[in-house]
Design a protein around this motif. Structure first.
Motif, PDB file in Angstrom:
ATOM      1  N   LEU A 176       0.809  -1.221   0.000  1.00 28.96           N
ATOM      2  CA  LEU A 176       0.000   0.000   0.000  1.00 28.96           C
ATOM      3  C   LEU A 176       0.845   1.276   0.000  1.00 28.96           C
ATOM      4  N   TYR A 177       2.023   1.231   0.602  1.00 30.32           N
ATOM      5  CA  TYR A 177       2.867   2.429   0.637  1.00 30.32           C
ATOM      6  C   TYR A 177       3.288   2.874  -0.761  1.00 30.32           C
ATOM      7  N   PRO A 178       3.844   1.987  -1.582  1.00 32.25           N
ATOM      8  CA  PRO A 178       4.181   2.461  -2.928  1.00 32.25           C
ATOM      9  C   PRO A 178       2.958   2.686  -3.813  1.00 32.25           C
ATOM     10  N   LEU A 179       1.865   1.989  -3.526  1.00 24.75           N
ATOM     11  CA  LEU A 179       0.668   2.162  -4.341  1.00 24.75           C
ATOM     12  C   LEU A 179       0.002   3.507  -4.062  1.00 24.75           C
ATOM     13  N   ILE A 180      -0.280   3.771  -2.797  1.00 28.26           N
ATOM     14  CA  ILE A 180      -0.966   5.015  -2.445  1.00 28.26           C
ATOM     15  C   ILE A 180       0.019   6.171  -2.330  1.00 28.26           C
ATOM     16  N   GLY A 181       1.083   5.961  -1.561  1.00 24.43           N
ATOM     17  CA  GLY A 181       2.054   7.024  -1.360  1.00 24.43           C
ATOM     18  C   GLY A 181       2.867   7.341  -2.593  1.00 24.43           C
ATOM     19  N   GLY A 182       3.056   6.365  -3.434  1.00 22.61           N
ATOM     20  CA  GLY A 182       3.849   6.576  -4.635  1.00 22.61           C
ATOM     21  C   GLY A 182       3.018   6.828  -5.867  1.00 22.61           C
ATOM     22  N   TYR A 227      12.146  15.375  -3.967  1.00 21.82           N
ATOM     23  CA  TYR A 227      11.766  14.134  -4.650  1.00 21.82           C
ATOM     24  C   TYR A 227      12.492  12.943  -4.020  1.00 21.82           C
ATOM     25  N   ASN A 228      13.799  13.099  -3.782  1.00 24.31           N
ATOM     26  CA  ASN A 228      14.576  12.016  -3.172  1.00 24.31           C
ATOM     27  C   ASN A 228      14.157  11.765  -1.730  1.00 24.31           C
ATOM     28  N   LEU A 229      13.854  12.822  -0.986  1.00 22.95           N
ATOM     29  CA  LEU A 229      13.367  12.642   0.380  1.00 22.95           C
ATOM     30  C   LEU A 229      12.048  11.873   0.392  1.00 22.95           C
ATOM     31  N   TYR A 230      11.155  12.233  -0.512  1.00 22.44           N
ATOM     32  CA  TYR A 230       9.853  11.566  -0.580  1.00 22.44           C
ATOM     33  C   TYR A 230      10.019  10.088  -0.934  1.00 22.44           C
ATOM     34  N   ASN A 231      10.824   9.818  -1.951  1.00 16.86           N
ATOM     35  CA  ASN A 231      11.052   8.427  -2.351  1.00 16.86           C
ATOM     36  C   ASN A 231      11.704   7.628  -1.234  1.00 16.86           C
ATOM     37  N   SER A 232      12.639   8.242  -0.519  1.00 16.02           N
ATOM     38  CA  SER A 232      13.292   7.553   0.592  1.00 16.02           C
ATOM     39  C   SER A 232      12.305   7.275   1.723  1.00 16.02           C
ATOM     40  N   GLY A 233      11.397   8.201   1.952  1.00 18.19           N
ATOM     41  CA  GLY A 233      10.376   7.979   2.971  1.00 18.19           C
ATOM     42  C   GLY A 233       9.473   6.812   2.643  1.00 18.19           C
ATOM     43  N   ILE A 234       9.075   6.716   1.390  1.00 18.46           N
ATOM     44  CA  ILE A 234       8.233   5.586   0.967  1.00 18.46           C
ATOM     45  C   ILE A 234       9.018   4.280   1.079  1.00 18.46           C
ATOM     46  N   ALA A 235      10.282   4.296   0.661  1.00 15.65           N
ATOM     47  CA  ALA A 235      11.116   3.092   0.746  1.00 15.65           C
ATOM     48  C   ALA A 235      11.306   2.649   2.197  1.00 15.65           C
ATOM     49  N   LEU A 236      11.534   3.594   3.099  1.00 16.39           N
ATOM     50  CA  LEU A 236      11.687   3.252   4.515  1.00 16.39           C
ATOM     51  C   LEU A 236      10.410   2.635   5.081  1.00 16.39           C
ATOM     52  N   ALA A 237       9.265   3.124   4.666  1.00 17.84           N
ATOM     53  CA  ALA A 237       8.001   2.557   5.142  1.00 17.84           C
ATOM     54  C   ALA A 237       7.838   1.113   4.669  1.00 17.84           C
ATOM     55  N   VAL A 238       8.189   0.853   3.420  1.00 20.57           N
ATOM     56  CA  VAL A 238       8.075  -0.510   2.884  1.00 20.57           C
ATOM     57  C   VAL A 238       9.038  -1.443   3.602  1.00 20.57           C
ATOM     58  N   VAL A 239      10.282  -1.016   3.760  1.00 21.66           N
ATOM     59  CA  VAL A 239      11.274  -1.857   4.431  1.00 21.66           C
ATOM     60  C   VAL A 239      10.897  -2.067   5.897  1.00 21.66           C
ATOM     61  N   GLY A 240      10.406  -1.019   6.551  1.00 20.71           N
ATOM     62  CA  GLY A 240       9.965  -1.164   7.940  1.00 20.71           C
ATOM     63  C   GLY A 240       8.845  -2.174   8.086  1.00 20.71           C
ATOM     64  N   ASN A 241       7.883  -2.136   7.163  1.00 22.66           N
ATOM     65  CA  ASN A 241       6.803  -3.126   7.197  1.00 22.66           C
ATOM     66  C   ASN A 241       7.327  -4.526   6.941  1.00 22.66           C
ATOM     67  N   MET A 242       8.275  -4.653   6.020  1.00 19.77           N
ATOM     68  CA  MET A 242       8.826  -5.973   5.724  1.00 19.77           C
ATOM     69  C   MET A 242       9.573  -6.532   6.937  1.00 19.77           C
ATOM     70  N   VAL A 243      10.394  -5.709   7.566  1.00 20.08           N
ATOM     71  CA  VAL A 243      11.141  -6.161   8.747  1.00 20.08           C
ATOM     72  C   VAL A 243      10.186  -6.520   9.880  1.00 20.08           C
ATOM     73  N   ALA A 244       9.181  -5.673  10.119  1.00 21.95           N
ATOM     74  CA  ALA A 244       8.205  -5.966  11.176  1.00 21.95           C
ATOM     75  C   ALA A 244       7.450  -7.259  10.871  1.00 21.95           C
ATOM     76  N   GLY A 245       7.099  -7.468   9.600  1.00 25.98           N
ATOM     77  CA  GLY A 245       6.395  -8.691   9.213  1.00 25.98           C
ATOM     78  C   GLY A 245       7.244  -9.930   9.383  1.00 25.98           C
ATOM     79  N   ILE A 246       8.510  -9.839   8.994  1.00 27.02           N
ATOM     80  CA  ILE A 246       9.414 -10.980   9.155  1.00 27.02           C
ATOM     81  C   ILE A 246       9.599 -11.305  10.632  1.00 27.02           C
ATOM     82  N   MET A 247       9.731 -10.282  11.443  1.00 28.78           N
ATOM     83  CA  MET A 247       9.890 -10.519  12.885  1.00 28.78           C
ATOM     84  C   MET A 247       8.623 -11.130  13.494  1.00 28.78           C
TER      85      MET A 247
END
Length: 140
Positions: A52-58, A82-102
């Motif tokens: 949802l982060y890259p879909l809605i936020g991106g 633009y780079n700050l925004y893209n990095s924010g979306i990427a951090l949200a995706v990675v954070g969700n992935m790490v939280a999900g794996i844990m």
């Protein structure tokens, strides 16, 4: 004529960015499905919803900018925002992935919140930067 062609090129870059975010959303769905196969029936809401982060936020937000014909050349330091925004979306995706794996592994970490804090900070900084440009233009 040259100005309109230049404007069209910038709009095409925004459209390409939205398309890349759509592909990243699909990749997130595929990663979730593959990970679910090896998770022995355990499912995580964090991993299920990370697309949802890259879909809605991106794609959605960049698509709106494209529809309204934002001329990115006029905005000073747009590349930084633009780079700050893209990095924010990427951090949200990675954070969700790490939280999900844990979660699937049956553990937790107090450090996963850092992903979300920096993600929100980057996205807010980008939005404030772009809006400050428009507010300065409107004030002068």
């Amino acid at each position: 004529m040259f100005t309109s062609a230049k404007h069209k090129t910038k709009n095409n870059k925004l459209l390409k960015t939205a398309a890349v975010y759509l592909m990243i959303s699909l990749l997130c769905i595929v990663i979730n499905k593959i990970y679910a196969i090896y998770a022995h029936g355990v499912n995580s809401a964090s991993m299920s919803n990370m697309y949802l982060y890259p879909l809605i936020g991106g794609s959605f937000i960049i698509g709106i900018l494209w529809v309204f014909g934002l001329n990115t050349e006029r905005i000073k330091h747009f590349r930084l925002y633009y780079n700050l925004y893209n990095s924010g979306i990427a951090l949200a995706v990675v954070g969700n992935m790490v939280a999900g794996i844990m979660y699937i592994a049956g553990t937790a970490s107090p450090y996963t919140i850092i992903y979300y804090v920096f993600s929100i900070a980057f996205v807010i900084a980008a939005i404030v930067g772009v809006l400050s440009f428009f507010l300065r233009k409107a004030g002068s």
